[in-house]
Design a protein around this motif. Structure first.
Motif, PDB file in Angstrom:
ATOM      1  N   LEU A   1      67.804 -11.024  27.095  1.00  0.00           N
ATOM      2  CA  LEU A   1      68.505  -9.750  27.228  1.00  0.00           C
ATOM      3  C   LEU A   1      67.652  -8.732  27.989  1.00  0.00           C
ATOM      4  CD1 LEU A   1      70.026  -9.495  23.634  1.00  0.00           C
ATOM      5  CD2 LEU A   1      71.356  -9.442  25.749  1.00  0.00           C
ATOM      6  N   ALA A   2      66.363  -8.692  27.663  1.00  0.00           N
ATOM      7  CA  ALA A   2      65.463  -7.749  28.343  1.00  0.00           C
ATOM      8  C   ALA A   2      65.301  -8.108  29.812  1.00  0.00           C
ATOM      9  CB  ALA A   2      64.103  -7.728  27.645  1.00  0.00           C
ATOM     10  N   LEU A   3      65.162  -9.412  30.102  1.00  0.00           N
ATOM     11  CA  LEU A   3      65.021  -9.850  31.489  1.00  0.00           C
ATOM     12  C   LEU A   3      66.266  -9.498  32.295  1.00  0.00           C
ATOM     13  CD1 LEU A   3      63.631 -11.359  33.794  1.00  0.00           C
ATOM     14  CD2 LEU A   3      64.478 -13.507  32.809  1.00  0.00           C
ATOM     15  N   GLY A   4      67.445  -9.761  31.735  1.00  0.00           N
ATOM     16  CA  GLY A   4      68.680  -9.453  32.433  1.00  0.00           C
ATOM     17  C   GLY A   4      68.931  -7.960  32.584  1.00  0.00           C
ATOM     18  N   THR A   5      68.300  -7.168  31.722  1.00  0.00           N
ATOM     19  CA  THR A   5      68.443  -5.714  31.817  1.00  0.00           C
ATOM     20  C   THR A   5      67.630  -5.147  32.976  1.00  0.00           C
ATOM     21  OG1 THR A   5      68.870  -5.494  29.428  1.00  0.00           O
ATOM     22  CG2 THR A   5      68.045  -3.536  30.580  1.00  0.00           C
ATOM     23  N   ILE A   6      66.426  -5.691  33.201  1.00  0.00           N
ATOM     24  CA  ILE A   6      65.566  -5.147  34.258  1.00  0.00           C
ATOM     25  C   ILE A   6      65.679  -5.911  35.567  1.00  0.00           C
ATOM     26  CG2 ILE A   6      63.915  -4.328  32.530  1.00  0.00           C
ATOM     27  CD1 ILE A   6      61.984  -6.532  33.541  1.00  0.00           C
ATOM     28  N   ARG A   7      66.304  -7.110  35.561  1.00  0.00           N
ATOM     29  CA  ARG A   7      66.436  -7.925  36.769  1.00  0.00           C
ATOM     30  C   ARG A   7      67.874  -8.374  36.933  1.00  0.00           C
ATOM     31  NH1 ARG A   7      62.275  -6.530  38.263  1.00  0.00           N
ATOM     32  NH2 ARG A   7      60.475  -7.678  39.020  1.00  0.00           N
ATOM     33  N   LYS A   8      68.595  -7.758  37.829  1.00  0.00           N
ATOM     34  CA  LYS A   8      69.982  -8.145  38.053  1.00  0.00           C
ATOM     35  C   LYS A   8      70.064  -9.222  39.132  1.00  0.00           C
ATOM     36  CE  LYS A   8      71.564  -5.369  35.000  1.00  0.00           C
ATOM     37  NZ  LYS A   8      72.015  -5.943  33.707  1.00  0.00           N
ATOM     38  N   GLY A   9      71.122 -10.032  39.055  1.00  0.00           N
ATOM     39  CA  GLY A   9      71.317 -11.063  40.063  1.00  0.00           C
ATOM     40  C   GLY A   9      71.483 -12.421  39.436  1.00  0.00           C
ATOM     41  N   LYS A  10      70.957 -13.443  40.114  1.00  0.00           N
ATOM     42  CA  LYS A  10      71.076 -14.830  39.668  1.00  0.00           C
ATOM     43  C   LYS A  10      69.707 -15.302  39.195  1.00  0.00           C
ATOM     44  CE  LYS A  10      74.072 -17.466  41.647  1.00  0.00           C
ATOM     45  NZ  LYS A  10      74.831 -18.363  42.567  1.00  0.00           N
ATOM     46  N   ILE A  11      69.644 -15.793  37.962  1.00  0.00           N
ATOM     47  CA  ILE A  11      68.377 -16.143  37.317  1.00  0.00           C
ATOM     48  C   ILE A  11      68.368 -17.622  36.981  1.00  0.00           C
ATOM     49  CG2 ILE A  11      66.889 -15.720  35.311  1.00  0.00           C
ATOM     50  CD1 ILE A  11      67.968 -12.849  35.265  1.00  0.00           C
TER      51      ILE A  11
ATOM     52  N   THR B   1      74.010  -9.851  29.841  1.00  0.00           N
ATOM     53  CA  THR B   1      73.715  -8.654  30.644  1.00  0.00           C
ATOM     54  C   THR B   1      74.448  -8.674  31.987  1.00  0.00           C
ATOM     55  OG1 THR B   1      71.777  -9.663  31.685  1.00  0.00           O
ATOM     56  CG2 THR B   1      71.420  -8.468  29.603  1.00  0.00           C
ATOM     57  N   GLY B   2      75.281  -9.666  32.183  1.00  0.00           N
ATOM     58  CA  GLY B   2      76.058  -9.738  33.421  1.00  0.00           C
ATOM     59  C   GLY B   2      75.398 -10.522  34.530  1.00  0.00           C
ATOM     60  N   CYS B   3      74.222 -11.049  34.282  1.00  0.00           N
ATOM     61  CA  CYS B   3      73.536 -11.856  35.297  1.00  0.00           C
ATOM     62  C   CYS B   3      74.074 -13.288  35.273  1.00  0.00           C
ATOM     63  CB  CYS B   3      72.031 -11.875  35.041  1.00  0.00           C
ATOM     64  SG  CYS B   3      71.228 -10.275  35.198  1.00  0.00           S
ATOM     65  N   ASP B   4      74.086 -13.929  36.433  1.00  0.00           N
ATOM     66  CA  ASP B   4      74.449 -15.339  36.509  1.00  0.00           C
ATOM     67  C   ASP B   4      73.223 -16.198  36.211  1.00  0.00           C
ATOM     68  OD1 ASP B   4      77.055 -14.690  37.226  1.00  0.00           O
ATOM     69  OD2 ASP B   4      76.595 -14.732  39.372  1.00  0.00           O
ATOM     70  N   VAL B   5      73.461 -17.370  35.638  1.00  0.00           N
ATOM     71  CA  VAL B   5      72.387 -18.291  35.279  1.00  0.00           C
ATOM     72  C   VAL B   5      72.599 -19.624  35.987  1.00  0.00           C
ATOM     73  CG1 VAL B   5      71.440 -19.715  33.414  1.00  0.00           C
ATOM     74  CG2 VAL B   5      71.836 -17.288  33.036  1.00  0.00           C
ATOM     75  N   VAL B   6      71.504 -20.165  36.518  1.00  0.00           N
ATOM     76  CA  VAL B   6      71.498 -21.534  37.035  1.00  0.00           C
ATOM     77  C   VAL B   6      70.537 -22.347  36.179  1.00  0.00           C
ATOM     78  CG1 VAL B   6      70.972 -23.035  38.978  1.00  0.00           C
ATOM     79  CG2 VAL B   6      72.076 -20.838  39.376  1.00  0.00           C
ATOM     80  N   ASP B   7      71.062 -23.323  35.454  1.00  0.00           N
ATOM     81  CA  ASP B   7      70.266 -24.174  34.580  1.00  0.00           C
ATOM     82  C   ASP B   7      69.734 -25.351  35.405  1.00  0.00           C
ATOM     83  OD1 ASP B   7      69.237 -25.930  32.673  1.00  0.00           O
ATOM     84  OD2 ASP B   7      70.789 -25.463  31.204  1.00  0.00           O
ATOM     85  N   LEU B   8      68.403 -25.426  35.535  1.00  0.00           N
ATOM     86  CA  LEU B   8      67.779 -26.477  36.346  1.00  0.00           C
ATOM     87  C   LEU B   8      67.338 -27.674  35.508  1.00  0.00           C
ATOM     88  CD1 LEU B   8      65.612 -24.242  38.722  1.00  0.00           C
ATOM     89  CD2 LEU B   8      67.884 -25.197  39.140  1.00  0.00           C
TER      90      LEU B   8
END
Length: 450
Positions: free
Chosen positions: A34-44, A68-75
């Protein structure tokens, strides 16, 4: 009034780690997401090592990021440097579920910035501020993030490492011990693509680590040494739990001390280039200075921790310096023309290239290095500042370096005393040309703080 210096509270020099169900829980990891998605927007991008607790924690960090609205790519399962390479080329940030070299009951999170390096102190403090305040930017249902699973992106990393060196044109056998970690999926195919014949031990992913612990210690690599001898391998390579480090045994099955590994790679890379810069922490052997003098390179020292090395390398390169190589004397090598992070797979491939160029056995090359003897110890204390003050007062006539703790520099020897980032003790490193000289230096230091 002096300005208060903010420090990291939860994250150490290589992420946050803890025992599963005690210090490390899905709730904590979701909040990190949640904290990461709050300070870093985009695709994670998100990945994990092979630990049994990995799937639950990976699901938790993804839940936080998606909220947080960010997209996730699971590798999927992959080494930390593979995730870092992919993030650098494609994504806005990354989260790696790993406890690196810690035992199986541990797990943790490393947060990766958009340039592929671990998040620096300033940004990590921002993340912690959001984490502790719980002021998360949670989106409504129509703004929730989307998830993709693309485990095949690991192949991009494998190809990039293999293509960093010319394919060898002679027979060479390598023994590989991935330690049942994610390097099972990367180091054997990298070396095969280089033209090597590969034999493995502990080569199947298994989060219980049945063959040895994730830390590739000399004691745990007896099986690898036996495999080297029985197959006639040129060397054996072993990885830690997330494969950002590589350690070696030579063609006789003897463990290659990590500072020797660094020195050999430094010599190889400097001899291939014009004068340049090598970046390493103050805990690295003085061998690096001897090699630098003979190859017309200079050493830049940093605090202990790969992130400080990587950031200094980026800074120097940005200023137009020719940064050739960096890393730590613990098997964590950084090849800046590939990426600015420790990379065990790259280290394995580079050792093949080194031996191919030199035309000598690894056991022969290590004998050409200047003799050094390093001692390591711990000083348990609740007051590291007081210990540092006592040592400083006792060695006022010596050349002192306060980059990280206190380092005492002499012509042919040095000692470093620095606080542990997580436990109530200070780490002591003492190095000299002989064991007797190192022991004598160590005794003087202990006497100064009694």
């Amino acid at each position: 009034m002096s300005e208060k210096i903010l420090k990291k509270q939860l994250f150490g020099t290589n992420g946050v780690r803890g025992v599963i169900g005690k210090d490390m829980t899905p709730q904590l990891v979701m909040n990190i997401g949640l904290a990461l998605g709050t300070i870093r927007k985009g695709k994670i991008a998100v990945g994990m090592d092979t630990r049994t607790s990995g799937p639950s924690l990976k699901s938790a960090v993804k839940a936080g990021i998606l909220a947080t609205g960010c997209d996730v790519v699971d590798l999927g399962i992959l080494p930390t440097p593979a995730l870092q390479y992919i993030v650098k080329n494609h994504f806005d940030a990354g989260a790696m579920i790993t406890a690196s070299h810690n035992p199986p009951e541990y797990n943790g999170v490393k947060v990766i910035d958009s340039d592929g390096t671990e998040m620096d102190d300033e940004e990590t403090i921002k993340l912690e501020t959001v984490l502790f305040s719980e002021k998360f930017d949670i989106k409504s249902w129509e703004e929730a993030g989307n998830e993709e699973c693309i485990p095949e992106m690991i192949n991009e990393y494998i190809e990039a490492v293999a293509n960093s060196f010319p394919k060898i044109n002679h027979d060479i056998t390598i023994a590989v011990d991935p330690g049942s970690g994610p390097a099972c999926l990367t180091t054997p195919p990298i070396l095969t693509k280089l033209g090597c014949r590969v034999h493995t031990i502990n080569g199947r992913p298994d989060g219980t680590f049945p063959g040895r612990l994730p830390e590739p210690s000399p004691e745990g690599l007896k099986g690898l040494s036996e495999l080297v001898i029985s197959t006639g391998a040129a060397f054996g390579v072993a990885h830690d739990g997330d494969a950002d480090r590589a350690v070696f045994v030579d063609d006789t099955g003897e463990y290659l001390e990590e500072n020797e590994e660094f020195a050999l790679m430094q010599k190889y890379l400097c001899s291939n280039d014009s004068e340049g810069v090598i970046v390493t922490p103050v805990s690295t052997s003085k061998i690096v200075e001897t090699i630098a003098e003979s190859t017309n390179c200079r050493i830049v020292y940093t605090k202990v921790g790969s992130i400080y090395v990587a950031r200094k390398m980026l800074e120097l390169s940005g200023n137009g310096e020719n940064v050739l190589f960096g890393g730590e004397g613990n098997g964590g090598l950084i090849f800046p023309r590939h990426q600015h992070c420790r990379d065990g797979g790259m280290s394995a491939a580079a050792m093949v290239a080194l031996l191919s160029k030199e035309g000598k056995k690894l056991s022969e090359l290590r004998k050409e290095l200047p003799p050094r003897h390093m001692l390591r110890d711990k000083i348990f204390t609740e007051n590291p500042d007081k210990v540092t003050e006592l040592v400083s007062n006792a060695f006022t006539t010596e050349k002192l370096d306060l980059t990280d703790g206190i380092r005492i520099n002499r012509k042919d020897s040095w000692a470093l005393l620095r606080p542990s980032g997580t436990e109530p003790f200070m780490r002591l490193f003492v190095e000299a040309k002989t064991k007797d000289e190192a022991e004598e230096f160590k005794a003087i230091i202990f006497k100064s703080i009694q």
